[in-house]
Scaffold this active site. Structure first.
Site, PDB file in Angstrom:
ATOM      1  N   LYS A  34       0.842  -1.197   0.000  1.00  0.00           N
ATOM      2  CA  LYS A  34       0.000   0.000   0.000  1.00  0.00           C
ATOM      3  C   LYS A  34       0.878   1.248   0.000  1.00  0.00           C
ATOM      4  O   LYS A  34       1.796   1.337   0.809  1.00  0.00           O
ATOM      5  CB  LYS A  34      -0.853  -0.022   1.277  1.00  0.00           C
ATOM      6  N   ARG A  39     -13.685   3.030  17.563  1.00  0.00           N
ATOM      7  CA  ARG A  39     -14.414   4.297  17.457  1.00  0.00           C
ATOM      8  C   ARG A  39     -15.908   4.045  17.371  1.00  0.00           C
ATOM      9  O   ARG A  39     -16.658   4.380  18.256  1.00  0.00           O
ATOM     10  CB  ARG A  39     -13.965   5.076  16.210  1.00  0.00           C
TER      11      ARG A  39
HETATM   12  P1  ADP Z   1      -4.995   0.687  10.893  1.00  0.00           P
HETATM   13  O1  ADP Z   1      -4.630   0.971   9.477  1.00  0.00           O
HETATM   14  O2  ADP Z   1      -4.313  -0.484  11.496  1.00  0.00           O
HETATM   15  O3  ADP Z   1      -6.471   0.725  11.198  1.00  0.00           O
HETATM   16  P2  ADP Z   1      -4.803   3.292  12.085  1.00  0.00           P
HETATM   17  O4  ADP Z   1      -3.582   4.105  12.149  1.00  0.00           O
HETATM   18  O5  ADP Z   1      -5.934   3.809  11.253  1.00  0.00           O
HETATM   19  O6  ADP Z   1      -4.310   1.886  11.656  1.00  0.00           O
HETATM   20  O7  ADP Z   1      -5.351   3.024  13.544  1.00  0.00           O
HETATM   21  C1  ADP Z   1      -4.602   2.341  14.495  1.00  0.00           C
HETATM   22  C2  ADP Z   1      -5.495   2.001  15.659  1.00  0.00           C
HETATM   23  O8  ADP Z   1      -5.937   3.204  16.283  1.00  0.00           O
HETATM   24  C3  ADP Z   1      -6.759   1.231  15.300  1.00  0.00           C
HETATM   25  O9  ADP Z   1      -7.045   0.337  16.353  1.00  0.00           O
HETATM   26  C4  ADP Z   1      -7.814   2.300  15.219  1.00  0.00           C
HETATM   27  O10 ADP Z   1      -9.106   1.784  15.482  1.00  0.00           O
HETATM   28  C5  ADP Z   1      -7.351   3.219  16.325  1.00  0.00           C
HETATM   29  N1  ADP Z   1      -7.816   4.591  16.145  1.00  0.00           N
HETATM   30  C6  ADP Z   1      -7.652   5.384  15.062  1.00  0.00           C
HETATM   31  N2  ADP Z   1      -8.233   6.590  15.249  1.00  0.00           N
HETATM   32  C7  ADP Z   1      -8.781   6.560  16.491  1.00  0.00           C
HETATM   33  C8  ADP Z   1      -9.549   7.491  17.278  1.00  0.00           C
HETATM   34  N3  ADP Z   1      -9.900   8.676  16.796  1.00  0.00           N
HETATM   35  N4  ADP Z   1      -9.938   7.090  18.517  1.00  0.00           N
HETATM   36  C9  ADP Z   1      -9.608   5.862  18.962  1.00  0.00           C
HETATM   37  N5  ADP Z   1      -8.915   4.943  18.277  1.00  0.00           N
HETATM   38  C10 ADP Z   1      -8.504   5.278  17.060  1.00  0.00           C
END
Ligand code: ADP
Length: 167
Positions: A41, A92
């Site tokens: 990706k 979330r």
């Molecule tokens: P991935 O691509 O593994 O989903 P992310 O960077 O999007 O990675 O997210 C990493 C983790 O942080 C995941 O468990 C996601 O659900 C959590 N996460 C992302 N944004 C938030 C938020 N605003 N509040 C709580 N948890 C979050």
């Protein structure tokens, strides 16, 4: 909880991630924030850049038991290699649930000694994702409520570079 790992893309890190990191650090003796280097990706920031930004924000929060690393491959393999027995993930909305449940169950089948612990998002960050940040920045929107001040310029700069590349 002794040694925990919080894996993700963090592309880029948001206040939502930092909130989970801060809360998870209180639950564990040692927390490793693990940045996924996904060669399949194309990412907005390189893994090295994401690690550097996270490291900077973790230091700013004064979280002494938190370190940041990048990894490739399966989270459970990386967790195992570090001796982590807990995987932290943030939840979330209902939309996160199905995917997270599937991953957690798959990981548990692979390594039954590793547990996934979900921390629910703080209400004020429940809407927030790295995708929202990238999309807002692409249109010059105000991202100061989404990410720490010291990484804002880097995000706008990367957005401009991405826009120039696509022209
Ligand atoms: P991935 O691509 O593994 O989903 P992310 O960077 O999007 O990675 O997210 C990493 C983790 O942080 C995941 O468990 C996601 O659900 C959590 N996460 C992302 N944004 C938030 C938020 N605003 N509040 C709580 N948890 C979050």
């Amino acid at each position: 909880m002794k040694k925990a790992i919080y894996p993700g893309s963090f592309d880029p890190v948001t206040f939502g991630h930092l909130d989970i990191i801060e809360r998870a650090s209180k639950l564990s003796d040692e927390l490793i924030v693990a940045v996924l280097k996904n060669s399949a990706k194309r990412s907005f920031f390189s893994a090295e850049e994401r690690v550097a930004m996270l490291g900077q924000e973790v230091s700013a929060l004064g979280l002494n038991n938190v370190s940041v690393m990048s990894f490739q491959g399966l989270t459970v393999d990386f967790a195992d290699s570090l001796g982590c027995d807990v995987i932290i993930r943030g939840l979330r909305a209902v939309s996160d649930f199905e995917y997270e449940l599937q991953i957690a169950q798959t990981n548990h089948v692979q390594r039954s000694h590793i547990e996934t612990v979900f921390l629910t998002t703080s209400l004020n960050y429940s809407y927030l994702s790295s995708t929202v940040v990238r999309e807002f920045a692409a249109y010059g929107g105000d991202i100061s409520k989404f990410v720490p001040t010291d990484i804002i310029d880097r995000i706008y700069e990367r957005s401009r570079e991405a826009a120039e590349r696509s022209m």
